[in-house]
Write an enzyme that holds these catalytic residues in place. Structure first.
Site, short mmCIF file in Angstrom:
data_model
loop_
_atom_site.label_atom_id
_atom_site.label_comp_id
_atom_site.label_asym_id
_atom_site.label_seq_id
_atom_site.Cartn_x
_atom_site.Cartn_y
_atom_site.Cartn_z
N ASP A 11 0.87 -1.18 0.00
CA ASP A 11 0.00 0.00 0.00
C ASP A 11 0.91 1.23 0.00
OD1 ASP A 11 -2.29 1.65 0.25
OD2 ASP A 11 -2.16 1.64 2.43
N SER A 12 0.30 2.38 -0.17
CA SER A 12 1.09 3.61 -0.11
C SER A 12 1.57 3.90 1.31
CB SER A 12 0.22 4.79 -0.57
OG SER A 12 -0.86 4.93 0.33
N TYR A 43 -0.92 8.18 -2.59
CA TYR A 43 -1.06 7.81 -4.01
C TYR A 43 -2.29 8.50 -4.63
CZ TYR A 43 2.24 3.79 -3.98
OH TYR A 43 3.34 2.97 -3.93
N GLY A 44 -3.23 8.87 -3.75
CA GLY A 44 -4.54 9.34 -4.20
C GLY A 44 -4.53 10.50 -5.19
N CYS A 74 -4.29 -1.53 -1.93
CA CYS A 74 -4.52 -0.10 -2.11
C CYS A 74 -5.50 0.05 -3.27
CB CYS A 74 -3.19 0.58 -2.44
SG CYS A 74 -3.35 2.29 -2.97
N ASN A 75 -6.65 0.63 -3.00
CA ASN A 75 -7.68 0.77 -4.05
C ASN A 75 -7.18 1.63 -5.21
OD1 ASN A 75 -10.52 -0.26 -2.93
ND2 ASN A 75 -9.30 0.54 -1.26
N THR A 76 -6.43 2.67 -4.87
CA THR A 76 -5.95 3.59 -5.91
C THR A 76 -4.98 2.86 -6.85
OG1 THR A 76 -6.02 5.23 -4.14
CG2 THR A 76 -5.06 5.92 -6.23
N CYS A 181 -11.10 2.95 0.44
CA CYS A 181 -9.65 3.16 0.61
C CYS A 181 -9.25 2.30 1.79
CB CYS A 181 -9.37 4.64 0.89
SG CYS A 181 -7.69 4.98 1.49
N THR A 182 -8.14 1.62 1.69
CA THR A 182 -7.81 0.65 2.74
C THR A 182 -7.43 1.29 4.07
OG1 THR A 182 -5.56 0.52 1.84
CG2 THR A 182 -7.14 -1.14 1.11
N1 DGL Z 1 -4.80 3.17 0.94
C1 DGL Z 1 -4.93 3.68 -0.35
C2 DGL Z 1 -6.19 3.27 -1.07
O1 DGL Z 1 -6.75 2.25 -0.74
C3 DGL Z 1 -4.32 4.93 -0.85
C4 DGL Z 1 -4.23 6.11 0.01
C5 DGL Z 1 -3.38 7.17 -0.62
O2 DGL Z 1 -2.17 6.97 -0.63
O3 DGL Z 1 -3.91 8.15 -1.14
O4 DGL Z 1 -6.64 3.93 -1.98
#
Ligand code: DGL
Length: 259
Positions: A11-12, A43-44, A74-76, A181-182
């Site tokens: 993940d980020s 990452y968003g 990480c969803n992104t 988002c995780t």
């Molecule tokens: N945890 C991340 C997700 O699920 C990303 C959060 C981020 O870095 O913006 O999207």
């Protein structure tokens, strides 16, 4: 792939711990290598190309470390990079998280729904295809710019202030909340402080089941010691400490999606 290899999870930052903890509930005998890319967090708000490159670097690292499967926690990153990673590395299984919007369709279709996710996820083609396919026509989309970063920092007061400003107008409007988002499963309590009781949807338990199936189908399950190694791209000791603290807390809880 070598069945004694580890499962790489990234993940980020440390948010993917919410995915790893679900995986460990059903695959306690696997060994894990968790990579937190805090140097490049969040990452968003990054471009597709930037995210693809960052994910590619992490995947190469996992391959060097003999990982037999990779979980994009990480969803992104899943929305923007999973497809091209699968194409570039066809011999390694990738298991990618996505907002649990289909679960709303399956279990709570008639209820007004709020999808909380990063700007990157909300605007991604992948999420928009999912939305189109399972649209309940009572869905609000909320790009929570900066929220994952605040959760990463762990300042509860800042988080509460942010949620008050962004969520108050949805009080009494929504009954379902998709945690897209995780990082967000870590603040369910704070979300309910603003919205009142809601039904949360988190894709991690289903991802864990799917990972198990992929390992079974490919004869990759192992009988290891359940070791978890943690790497952070900034080598921050504080991240490591919080990661293991949260992992232990979540391992001991049976908290799951409320149905
Ligand atoms: N945890 C991340 C997700 O699920 C990303 C959060 C981020 O870095 O913006 O999207």
């Amino acid at each position: 792939m070598n069945k004694s290899g580890k499962i790489g999870v990234f993940d980020s930052g440390i948010g993917g711990v919410t995915v790893l903890s679900e995986i460990m509930k059903i695959l306690p005998k696997e060994n894990y290598l968790y990579y937190s890319d805090s140097k490049n967090n969040p990452y968003g708000d990054k471009t597709d190309e930037e995210i693809k490159q960052l994910c590619d670097n992490i995947v190469q690292y996992f391959i060097e470390k003999d990982c037999k499967a990779i979980v994009i926690a990480c969803n992104t990153a899943s929305a923007k990079a999973a497809q091209c990673l699968r194409k570039k590395y066809p011999n390694i299984p990738f298991i990618a998280i996505e907002p649990a919007y289909k679960m709303v369709y399956d279990y709570a279709y008639s209820k007004p729904t709020l999808v909380m996710a990063t700007k990157g996820t909300i605007h991604s083609e992948k999420f928009n295809l999912l939305l189109k396919k399972y649209d309940n026509h009572k869905t609000y989309l909320l790009s929570c710019v900066g929220l994952a970063d605040k959760i990463e920092q762990g300042n509860k007061e800042e988080i509460r202030k942010y949620l008050k400003e962004t969520l108050s107008s949805y009080k009494n409007e929504v009954e379902n909340v998709v945690l897209g988002c995780t990082h967000y499963p870590l603040i369910q309590e704070e979300i309910e402080e603003i919205l009142g009781q809601v039904q949360f949807f988190n894709g991690a338990p289903n991802l864990a089941q799917y990972l198990k199936k992929i390992l079974q189908d490919n004869n990759l399950l192992t009988n290891g010691q359940g070791i978890v190694e943690f790497e952070d791209s900034q080598e921050l000791e504080e991240k490591k400490r919080r990661f293991f603290e949260i992992l232990r807390e979540r391992e001991n809880s049976n908290e799951n999606i409320k149905k």
